[in-house]
Design an enzyme around this catalytic site. Structure first.
Site, PDB file in Angstrom:
ATOM      1  N   LYS A 181      20.315  36.628  29.952  1.00  0.00           N
ATOM      2  CA  LYS A 181      19.740  36.091  31.204  1.00  0.00           C
ATOM      3  C   LYS A 181      20.878  36.037  32.210  1.00  0.00           C
ATOM      4  O   LYS A 181      21.686  35.120  32.208  1.00  0.00           O
ATOM      5  CB  LYS A 181      19.197  34.687  30.930  1.00  0.00           C
ATOM      6  CG  LYS A 181      18.043  34.242  31.815  1.00  0.00           C
ATOM      7  CD  LYS A 181      18.259  34.391  33.301  1.00  0.00           C
ATOM      8  CE  LYS A 181      18.874  33.160  33.933  1.00  0.00           C
ATOM      9  NZ  LYS A 181      19.276  33.381  35.342  1.00  0.00           N
ATOM     10  N   GLU A 256      31.144  27.703  27.774  1.00  0.00           N
ATOM     11  CA  GLU A 256      32.333  28.007  28.586  1.00  0.00           C
ATOM     12  C   GLU A 256      32.053  27.434  29.964  1.00  0.00           C
ATOM     13  O   GLU A 256      31.302  28.017  30.735  1.00  0.00           O
ATOM     14  CB  GLU A 256      32.550  29.524  28.686  1.00  0.00           C
ATOM     15  CG  GLU A 256      32.730  30.223  27.358  1.00  0.00           C
ATOM     16  CD  GLU A 256      34.138  30.085  26.812  1.00  0.00           C
ATOM     17  OE1 GLU A 256      34.939  29.304  27.365  1.00  0.00           O
ATOM     18  OE2 GLU A 256      34.432  30.761  25.813  1.00  0.00           O
ATOM     19  N   CYS A 290      36.478  30.507  36.624  1.00  0.00           N
ATOM     20  CA  CYS A 290      36.520  29.268  35.827  1.00  0.00           C
ATOM     21  C   CYS A 290      37.958  28.888  35.506  1.00  0.00           C
ATOM     22  O   CYS A 290      38.306  27.725  35.461  1.00  0.00           O
ATOM     23  CB  CYS A 290      35.708  29.437  34.557  1.00  0.00           C
ATOM     24  SG  CYS A 290      36.113  30.926  33.693  1.00  0.00           S
ATOM     25  N   GLU A 389      35.936  20.499  40.383  1.00  0.00           N
ATOM     26  CA  GLU A 389      36.012  21.950  40.516  1.00  0.00           C
ATOM     27  C   GLU A 389      35.308  22.352  41.802  1.00  0.00           C
ATOM     28  O   GLU A 389      34.111  22.111  41.966  1.00  0.00           O
ATOM     29  CB  GLU A 389      35.323  22.605  39.323  1.00  0.00           C
ATOM     30  CG  GLU A 389      35.455  24.100  39.339  1.00  0.00           C
ATOM     31  CD  GLU A 389      34.744  24.748  38.180  1.00  0.00           C
ATOM     32  OE1 GLU A 389      33.586  24.402  37.923  1.00  0.00           O
ATOM     33  OE2 GLU A 389      35.366  25.605  37.521  1.00  0.00           O
TER      34      GLU A 389
HETATM   35  P1  NAD Z   1      25.192  27.612  36.753  1.00  0.00           P
HETATM   36  O1  NAD Z   1      25.416  26.702  35.630  1.00  0.00           O
HETATM   37  O2  NAD Z   1      24.360  27.163  37.880  1.00  0.00           O
HETATM   38  O3  NAD Z   1      24.497  28.974  36.259  1.00  0.00           O
HETATM   39  C1  NAD Z   1      24.973  29.705  35.167  1.00  0.00           C
HETATM   40  C2  NAD Z   1      23.815  30.402  34.508  1.00  0.00           C
HETATM   41  O4  NAD Z   1      22.936  29.408  33.969  1.00  0.00           O
HETATM   42  C3  NAD Z   1      22.951  31.253  35.435  1.00  0.00           C
HETATM   43  O5  NAD Z   1      22.525  32.412  34.740  1.00  0.00           O
HETATM   44  C4  NAD Z   1      21.767  30.363  35.723  1.00  0.00           C
HETATM   45  O6  NAD Z   1      20.604  31.080  36.036  1.00  0.00           O
HETATM   46  C5  NAD Z   1      21.610  29.662  34.394  1.00  0.00           C
HETATM   47  N1  NAD Z   1      20.902  28.383  34.484  1.00  0.00           N
HETATM   48  C6  NAD Z   1      20.798  27.537  35.538  1.00  0.00           C
HETATM   49  N2  NAD Z   1      20.058  26.458  35.215  1.00  0.00           N
HETATM   50  C7  NAD Z   1      19.690  26.616  33.925  1.00  0.00           C
HETATM   51  C8  NAD Z   1      18.941  25.816  33.000  1.00  0.00           C
HETATM   52  N3  NAD Z   1      18.399  24.657  33.353  1.00  0.00           N
HETATM   53  N4  NAD Z   1      18.811  26.279  31.741  1.00  0.00           N
HETATM   54  C9  NAD Z   1      19.362  27.440  31.352  1.00  0.00           C
HETATM   55  N5  NAD Z   1      20.062  28.243  32.176  1.00  0.00           N
HETATM   56  C10 NAD Z   1      20.228  27.834  33.452  1.00  0.00           C
HETATM   57  O7  NAD Z   1      26.624  28.022  37.180  1.00  0.00           O
HETATM   58  P2  NAD Z   1      27.025  29.020  38.320  1.00  0.00           P
HETATM   59  O8  NAD Z   1      26.924  28.300  39.610  1.00  0.00           O
HETATM   60  O9  NAD Z   1      26.274  30.278  38.169  1.00  0.00           O
HETATM   61  O10 NAD Z   1      28.556  29.330  37.933  1.00  0.00           O
HETATM   62  C11 NAD Z   1      29.575  28.541  38.378  1.00  0.00           C
HETATM   63  C12 NAD Z   1      30.077  27.630  37.290  1.00  0.00           C
HETATM   64  O11 NAD Z   1      30.320  28.348  36.086  1.00  0.00           O
HETATM   65  C13 NAD Z   1      31.414  27.015  37.630  1.00  0.00           C
HETATM   66  O12 NAD Z   1      31.386  25.636  37.339  1.00  0.00           O
HETATM   67  C14 NAD Z   1      32.420  27.729  36.734  1.00  0.00           C
HETATM   68  O13 NAD Z   1      33.553  27.049  36.410  1.00  0.00           O
HETATM   69  C15 NAD Z   1      31.603  28.050  35.558  1.00  0.00           C
HETATM   70  N6  NAD Z   1      32.153  29.231  34.880  1.00  0.00           N
HETATM   71  C16 NAD Z   1      32.813  29.061  33.708  1.00  0.00           C
HETATM   72  C17 NAD Z   1      33.377  30.149  33.044  1.00  0.00           C
HETATM   73  C18 NAD Z   1      34.104  29.997  31.745  1.00  0.00           C
HETATM   74  O14 NAD Z   1      34.327  30.965  31.057  1.00  0.00           O
HETATM   75  N7  NAD Z   1      34.509  28.811  31.360  1.00  0.00           N
HETATM   76  C19 NAD Z   1      33.226  31.415  33.580  1.00  0.00           C
HETATM   77  C20 NAD Z   1      32.542  31.561  34.772  1.00  0.00           C
HETATM   78  C21 NAD Z   1      31.989  30.442  35.407  1.00  0.00           C
END
Ligand code: NAD
Length: 487
Positions: A181, A256, A290, A389
């Site tokens: 997804k 992550e 991240c 963050e």
């Molecule tokens: P997000 O959590 O909003 O979305 C991430 C993914 O989760 C997307 O595919 C989204 O559609 C999905 N999602 C959203 N709500 C959901 C739910 N209720 N149930 C299941 N899936 C759901 O995050 P974002 O805004 O896309 O990304 C930014 C964040 O991700 C930052 O906080 C960043 O630090 C983190 N990040 C971490 C890493 C790592 O490896 N640690 C890597 C990249 C990003």
């Protein structure tokens, strides 16, 4: 293949069991190009019904052609996909630049990283083996690694290709079948990758991709009773929701999450060598990384020197359209821009001092989601800008006096993803490496992004489980003990 034109825009479907199909409810979402806010493409708005189809397809693949392959054969397929990805590097680079807003050079590096993950995990597929265990007389006991079964992969928008490569590569190498997804903000390279993988010989159903909203398709995947493992990369808040949903089915989860990763500069460090790492680790991908180093902690004797060196570099940074390939592109969306700008407004309101900022290019399109990279100095350690963050090109810098103080500052946020330490003192290097709370520590360098071979993941609120490196393969497997009595 469901990649048709609609109103001049390319329209992508979901890929389920090797077949492109529209969302069951027939709805679509529009992707925007953050460099100028223009419409980029249409994607399927998948919901629970589409996730059900994808999970069934993955389950069938495990008992079908995919499940019958040997580890060596799976590895060969991953190699072929890796080569096919490099063959289409130009297409993937431009799509990633338009979709995420990454400067072309960075987008290209992400394609290379995706190919490298597949190469690495392809070569690893037949190297994972179990053990024989000493036990009672008359018994032979074996431990064997088996795939979990159906793995769910929830991917964020900041590094779609890299994050797909690391989790999918390990999952397929271990013989799982996957449902992916991608994020609704940026997912075109994942959809094109799915095409490339199938053209390169991946059996139908081994990889299924369902696009859509997190609260619809994402939530349906993380709560699905027939999914056996969830790999989630994204924000802390969503990670908590995903873990809670998976817990209802007692499904293991790799999280992550985010970070507020420090680089710590001691007075004896090679400052000239450190400077590019101090800045680049904060502004790469417009700070939406991240493992971004968003906190710079500097021993007081060299504090002004480091600020001066970083400021000079900041003033040379140029922000503009992704395809202009400058130091920074836009952030991913107008929404993300508003989030970062709110933090900058708070900084102004609280009187935080700007040490330096980068410049917006004169020809940057008017409607782009641009944010000037900003270095803030003397930020109090408990201030929200030093704790939260931001996920934008904003770094805070603050002084410290002693090693103990540096450790306390480094560990003072809820996160623990990455830490950089700059010092020539060998004993201090190791003391610091042990004392800081982080999943990765870099001594006299900083660069988690490219380390395909290096296990990666967090402690504290940065998550749990490891991806990348050989270690990650064990996370995508279940260990079975077989006890044989033979007298
Ligand atoms: P997000 O959590 O909003 O979305 C991430 C993914 O989760 C997307 O595919 C989204 O559609 C999905 N999602 C959203 N709500 C959901 C739910 N209720 N149930 C299941 N899936 C759901 O995050 P974002 O805004 O896309 O990304 C930014 C964040 O991700 C930052 O906080 C960043 O630090 C983190 N990040 C971490 C890493 C790592 O490896 N640690 C890597 C990249 C990003």
């Amino acid at each position: 293949m469901a990649q048709e034109q609609e109103n001049g825009l390319r329209r992508y479907g979901n890929l389920i069991n090797g077949v492109w199909q529209d969302a069951v409810q027939g709805e679509v979402l529009t992707l925007k190009n953050p460099s100028d806010s223009s419409d980029l493409a249409l994607i399927a708005r998948g919901t629970r019904a589409d996730i059900d189809l994808a999970v069934t397809s993955a389950r069938n693949a495990l008992s079908g052609a995919w499940g019958k392959l040997t580890a060596t054969e799976r590895g060969r397929i991953l190699h072929k996909i890796s080569e096919a990805v490099l063959h289409e590097i130009d297409l993937l680079t431009v799509l990633e630049a338009r979709d995420v807003g990454k400067p072309l050079t960075q987008a290209r590096a992400d394609v290379v990283a995706l190919a490298r993950y597949l190469e690495f995990y392809g070569a690893s597929a037949d190297k994972v083996h179990g053990d024989t265990l000493p036990y009672q007389n008359g018994f032979t006991v074996l431990s064997v690694y088996e795939p979990h079964g159906v793995t769910g992969h929830i991917i964020p928008w900041n590094y779609p290709m890299q994050i797909l490569g690391r989790s999918l590569g390990a999952a397929l190498a271990m013989g799982n079948a996957a449902v992916v997804k991608p994020a609704e903000e940026a997912c075109l390279t994942i959809l094109e990758f799915a095409r490339i993988a199938h053209e390169a010989g991946l059996p139908a159903g081994a990889l299924n991709v369902v696009t859509g909203l997190g609260v619809e398709a994402g939530a349906a995947l993380s709560s699905h009773p027939d999914v056996n493992h969830i790999s989630f990369t994204g924000s802390l808040r969503t990670g908590e929701a995903v873990q809670a949903a998976a817990a209802k089915n007692a499904v293991p989860v790799t999280l992550e999450l985010g970070g507020k990763s420090p680089q710590i500069v001691f007075a004896d460090a090679d400052i000239e060598r450190a400077l590019p790492f101090l800045v680049n680790a904060g502004i790469q991908n417009a700070g939406q990384t991240c493992s971004a180093s968003s906190r710079i902690l500097v021993q007081r004797d060299v504090y002004e020197q480091v600020i001066a060196g970083m400021s000079e570099r900041y003033r040379a940074l140029k922000v503009g359209a992704a395809e202009a390939d400058l130091s920074l592109g836009p952030v991913v969306s107008a929404r993300q821009k508003a989030i970062v700008e709110d933090y900058l407004k708070l900084a102004e309101q609280d009187g935080l001092q700007i040490a330096a900022q980068g410049e917006l290019a004169a020809d940057a399109p008017e409607n782009g989601a641009y944010v000037r990279p900003t270095l803030l100095r003397d930020v109090p350690p408990q201030h929200r800008l030093a704790q939260e963050e931001i996920f934008g090109p904003v770094q805070v810098i603050m002084p410290f006096d002693t090693e103990e103080e540096a450790v306390a500052l480094a560990n003072s946020t809820p996160y623990g993803l990455v830490c950089g330490v700059w010092t020539k003192d060998g004993a201090r290097q190791l003391r610091m490496a042990h004392a800081v709370q982080a999943g990765q520590v870099f001594i006299n360098n900083y660069g988690a992004g490219g380390g395909i071979e290096l296990p990666f993941g967090g402690v504290k609120r940065s998550g749990h489980g490891r991806e990348k490196g050989f270690e990650a393969l064990y996370g995508f497997a279940s260990l079975k003990t077989i006890s044989v009595y033979h007298g």
